[in-house]
Design a protein around this motif. Structure first.
Motif, PDB file in Angstrom:
ATOM      1  N   GLU A   1      49.905 -20.168 -24.185  1.00 39.76           N
ATOM      2  CA  GLU A   1      50.188 -20.943 -25.378  1.00 39.76           C
ATOM      3  C   GLU A   1      48.921 -21.098 -26.221  1.00 39.76           C
ATOM      4  O   GLU A   1      47.850 -21.421 -25.722  1.00 39.76           O
ATOM      5  CB  GLU A   1      50.726 -22.318 -25.002  1.00 39.76           C
ATOM      6  CG  GLU A   1      51.195 -23.124 -26.206  1.00 39.76           C
ATOM      7  CD  GLU A   1      51.861 -24.424 -25.793  1.00 39.76           C
ATOM      8  OE1 GLU A   1      52.159 -25.230 -26.685  1.00 39.76           O
ATOM      9  OE2 GLU A   1      52.069 -24.623 -24.574  1.00 39.76           O
ATOM     10  N   GLY A   2      49.074 -20.820 -27.522  1.00 42.88           N
ATOM     11  CA  GLY A   2      47.959 -20.971 -28.437  1.00 42.88           C
ATOM     12  C   GLY A   2      47.092 -19.724 -28.570  1.00 42.88           C
ATOM     13  O   GLY A   2      46.179 -19.691 -29.401  1.00 42.88           O
ATOM     14  N   GLU A   3      47.351 -18.683 -27.784  1.00 49.48           N
ATOM     15  CA  GLU A   3      46.559 -17.460 -27.860  1.00 49.48           C
ATOM     16  C   GLU A   3      47.351 -16.345 -28.544  1.00 49.48           C
ATOM     17  O   GLU A   3      48.568 -16.428 -28.693  1.00 49.48           O
ATOM     18  CB  GLU A   3      46.133 -17.006 -26.462  1.00 49.48           C
ATOM     19  CG  GLU A   3      45.184 -17.986 -25.776  1.00 49.48           C
ATOM     20  CD  GLU A   3      44.643 -17.417 -24.479  1.00 49.48           C
ATOM     21  OE1 GLU A   3      44.755 -16.184 -24.272  1.00 49.48           O
ATOM     22  OE2 GLU A   3      44.083 -18.190 -23.683  1.00 49.48           O
ATOM     23  N   SER A   4      46.638 -15.320 -28.968  1.00 47.07           N
ATOM     24  CA  SER A   4      47.286 -14.189 -29.630  1.00 47.07           C
ATOM     25  C   SER A   4      48.164 -13.441 -28.640  1.00 47.07           C
ATOM     26  O   SER A   4      47.860 -13.391 -27.446  1.00 47.07           O
ATOM     27  CB  SER A   4      46.231 -13.234 -30.192  1.00 47.07           C
ATOM     28  OG  SER A   4      45.424 -13.888 -31.148  1.00 47.07           O
ATOM     29  N   PRO A   5      49.272 -12.845 -29.125  1.00 47.85           N
ATOM     30  CA  PRO A   5      50.151 -12.105 -28.210  1.00 47.85           C
ATOM     31  C   PRO A   5      49.454 -10.885 -27.628  1.00 47.85           C
ATOM     32  O   PRO A   5      48.485 -10.369 -28.173  1.00 47.85           O
ATOM     33  CB  PRO A   5      51.327 -11.701 -29.115  1.00 47.85           C
ATOM     34  CG  PRO A   5      50.786 -11.744 -30.508  1.00 47.85           C
ATOM     35  CD  PRO A   5      49.776 -12.845 -30.503  1.00 47.85           C
ATOM     36  N   ALA A   6      49.980 -10.442 -26.496  1.00 47.92           N
ATOM     37  CA  ALA A   6      49.419  -9.266 -25.817  1.00 47.92           C
ATOM     38  C   ALA A   6      50.075  -7.998 -26.340  1.00 47.92           C
ATOM     39  O   ALA A   6      51.059  -8.033 -27.085  1.00 47.92           O
ATOM     40  CB  ALA A   6      49.647  -9.399 -24.314  1.00 47.92           C
ATOM     41  N   LEU A   7      49.528  -6.874 -25.950  1.00 46.78           N
ATOM     42  CA  LEU A   7      50.138  -5.596 -26.286  1.00 46.78           C
ATOM     43  C   LEU A   7      51.346  -5.355 -25.393  1.00 46.78           C
ATOM     44  O   LEU A   7      51.375  -5.763 -24.232  1.00 46.78           O
ATOM     45  CB  LEU A   7      49.141  -4.460 -26.092  1.00 46.78           C
ATOM     46  CG  LEU A   7      47.944  -4.418 -27.046  1.00 46.78           C
ATOM     47  CD1 LEU A   7      46.959  -3.345 -26.585  1.00 46.78           C
ATOM     48  CD2 LEU A   7      48.388  -4.144 -28.473  1.00 46.78           C
ATOM     49  N   CYS A   8      52.335  -4.664 -25.935  1.00 47.36           N
ATOM     50  CA  CYS A   8      53.506  -4.298 -25.140  1.00 47.36           C
ATOM     51  C   CYS A   8      53.139  -3.177 -24.174  1.00 47.36           C
ATOM     52  O   CYS A   8      52.039  -2.616 -24.221  1.00 47.36           O
ATOM     53  CB  CYS A   8      54.649  -3.855 -26.057  1.00 47.36           C
ATOM     54  SG  CYS A   8      54.363  -2.244 -26.840  1.00 47.36           S
ATOM     55  N   ALA A   9      54.079  -2.816 -23.304  1.00 48.62           N
ATOM     56  CA  ALA A   9      53.818  -1.800 -22.292  1.00 48.62           C
ATOM     57  C   ALA A   9      53.490  -0.446 -22.903  1.00 48.62           C
ATOM     58  O   ALA A   9      52.699   0.317 -22.344  1.00 48.62           O
ATOM     59  CB  ALA A   9      55.028  -1.667 -21.368  1.00 48.62           C
ATOM     60  N   SER A  10      54.078  -0.134 -24.078  1.00 47.65           N
ATOM     61  CA  SER A  10      53.815   1.151 -24.708  1.00 47.65           C
ATOM     62  C   SER A  10      52.473   1.160 -25.426  1.00 47.65           C
ATOM     63  O   SER A  10      51.662   2.074 -25.251  1.00 47.65           O
ATOM     64  CB  SER A  10      54.937   1.507 -25.692  1.00 47.65           C
ATOM     65  OG  SER A  10      54.734   2.786 -26.252  1.00 47.65           O
ATOM     66  N   CYS A  11      52.204   0.154 -26.240  1.00 54.40           N
ATOM     67  CA  CYS A  11      50.935   0.102 -26.974  1.00 54.40           C
ATOM     68  C   CYS A  11      49.745  -0.030 -26.028  1.00 54.40           C
ATOM     69  O   CYS A  11      48.642   0.429 -26.343  1.00 54.40           O
ATOM     70  CB  CYS A  11      50.942  -1.055 -27.967  1.00 54.40           C
ATOM     71  SG  CYS A  11      52.007  -0.763 -29.413  1.00 54.40           S
ATOM     72  N   ALA A  12      49.971  -0.657 -24.866  1.00 55.05           N
ATOM     73  CA  ALA A  12      48.879  -0.816 -23.893  1.00 55.05           C
ATOM     74  C   ALA A  12      48.416   0.522 -23.332  1.00 55.05           C
ATOM     75  O   ALA A  12      47.324   0.617 -22.772  1.00 55.05           O
ATOM     76  CB  ALA A  12      49.323  -1.734 -22.758  1.00 55.05           C
ATOM     77  N   LEU A  13      49.235   1.572 -23.489  1.00 57.89           N
ATOM     78  CA  LEU A  13      48.843   2.893 -23.009  1.00 57.89           C
ATOM     79  C   LEU A  13      47.834   3.566 -23.939  1.00 57.89           C
ATOM     80  O   LEU A  13      47.229   4.572 -23.567  1.00 57.89           O
ATOM     81  CB  LEU A  13      50.067   3.801 -22.875  1.00 57.89           C
ATOM     82  CG  LEU A  13      51.152   3.384 -21.880  1.00 57.89           C
ATOM     83  CD1 LEU A  13      52.286   4.398 -21.893  1.00 57.89           C
ATOM     84  CD2 LEU A  13      50.591   3.224 -20.485  1.00 57.89           C
TER      85      LEU A  13
END
Length: 366
Positions: free
Chosen positions: A79-91
């Motif tokens: 909570e309060g932090e930027s979202p993470a990369l999805c499984a595809s973009c993380a590649l």
């Protein structure tokens, strides 16, 4: 690719949709379920308790940068932090800099095609390993060649892509220069991951019989690659290559034959899944005699491990697609002829994929 509907109003949407154009519901693709989920209800009042919007989940951090519509992993965004990369973009390990407007525009197109590839790999049940190099997974370097040369290729699970391939004029010029029948960004990605899956499905699978059979079909992968490359560009493909190989480039080295065949397998599988999802039916012309049942009717979903059935559906579908394209004044949409040795190679790829996915095969004895 499967067809998708809005999880709220059930109207048709696309794999890339982030909002329903009918009811306005925001949505995202969830790789865990391989389906679209609603992030809100839009303008529709929903009384059905079984229809719920996902709460507490964020879109991928690349939603704005490259238009990614996938969900970030659950519980990956405190909570309060930027979202993470999805499984595809993380590649994607490397991409153009934030101030490279042209590079980022091309990156968006490449990432869109990579998400389609990622979806198909999930549908086939193939391992991806979440892009962690220590785990031997896939990693992508999507690079701009505007300032320095970039060579598209594969090395130990790292896929490098020259984003200039996103430029239509560049890609068509390269296709004509190399006398290729087909050249797309998605095709490049499918070919390069084919090299990775040789290692996963054949080279490191621990099945000596499968490796021996692969070398019978494609040739000895231990052949010197540099010498083969020089020979190919000096002499070109041998005469009559169409009888053994799916493309001229496949004649260059056994590793390229495998990668081209693997990519072709993905082409056929995805096209058949799309046709089945849209309930395409190919009954054939009314005045044409069809005693062998070539035109079997409605296309069914392809099933891993049952390539002969898929091929029976693909041939009449490709006839119809080519006829439609010619009617619009275009060249054949599918400009390939699958000679028996090529079919045998495609069936081998299907059996290798089935083995990795734990699926039974229709021709295990072949």
């Amino acid at each position: 690719m499967r067809a998708f509907s809005c999880p709220i109003c059930q109207r048709l949407v696309t794999f890339e949709s982030d909002r329903c154009l009918h009811c306005g519901a925001a949505m995202a693709f969830d790789p865990a379920t391989r389906g679209l989920v609603a992030l809100d209800f839009g303008t529709v009042a929903v009384a059905d308790a079984a229809t719920q919007a996902v709460e507490g989940r964020e879109r991928c951090a690349n939603a704005v940068l490259v238009g990614c519509n996938w969900l970030a992993p659950p519980e990956a965004t405190p909570e309060g932090e930027s979202p993470a990369l999805c499984a595809s973009c993380a590649l994607t390990r490397t991409r153009p800099a934030d101030d490279d407007a042209e590079g980022l525009e091309r990156l968006a197109g490449a990432e869109r095609q990579k998400r389609r590839l990622h979806f198909e790999l999930l549908e086939l049940g193939l391992p991806i390993a979440n892009g962690q190099r220590e785990e031997g997974g896939l990693i992508f370097d999507l690079l701009s060649s505007a300032n320095e040369p970039v060579t598209t290729g594969h090395a130990d699970g790292v896929i490098t892509m020259d984003l200039a391939e996103e430029d239509d004029a560049h890609r068509e010029a390269m296709r004509e220069q190399l006398n290729e029948r087909y050249r797309t960004v998605l095709g490049h990605l499918r070919h390069e991951v084919g090299h990775y899956y040789w290692t996963v499905l054949v080279g490191a699978a621990g099945d000596e019989e499968r490796l021996a059979r692969a070398r019978e079909l494609f040739g000895d992968d231990r052949e010197d690659y540099g010498e083969a490359l020089d020979r190919h560009y000096a002499e070109g493909a041998p005469e009559g290559w169409q009888e053994q190989h799916v493309s001229a480039y496949a004649t260059m080295h056994p590793a390229e034959d495998w990668a081209e065949t693997f990519a072709h397998y993905l082409h056929l599988w995805d096209a058949l899944q799309t046709a089945a999802s849209y309930r395409v039916s190919v009954a054939g012309p009314a005045h044409v005699t069809d005693p062998s049942g070539t035109f079997a009717g409605r296309v069914a979903d392809p099933v891993v491990g049952r390539f002969p059935e898929a091929l029976e559906q693909w041939l009449p579908l490709s006839y119809a697609l080519n006829a439609l394209n010619r009617s619009l004044g275009n060249e054949d949409l599918y400009p390939f002829v699958l000679a028996p040795p090529i079919v045998e190679k495609l069936a081998f790829v299907d059996r290798a994929v089935a083995a990795a996915a734990g699926a039974p095969t229709a021709d295990a004895a072949a």
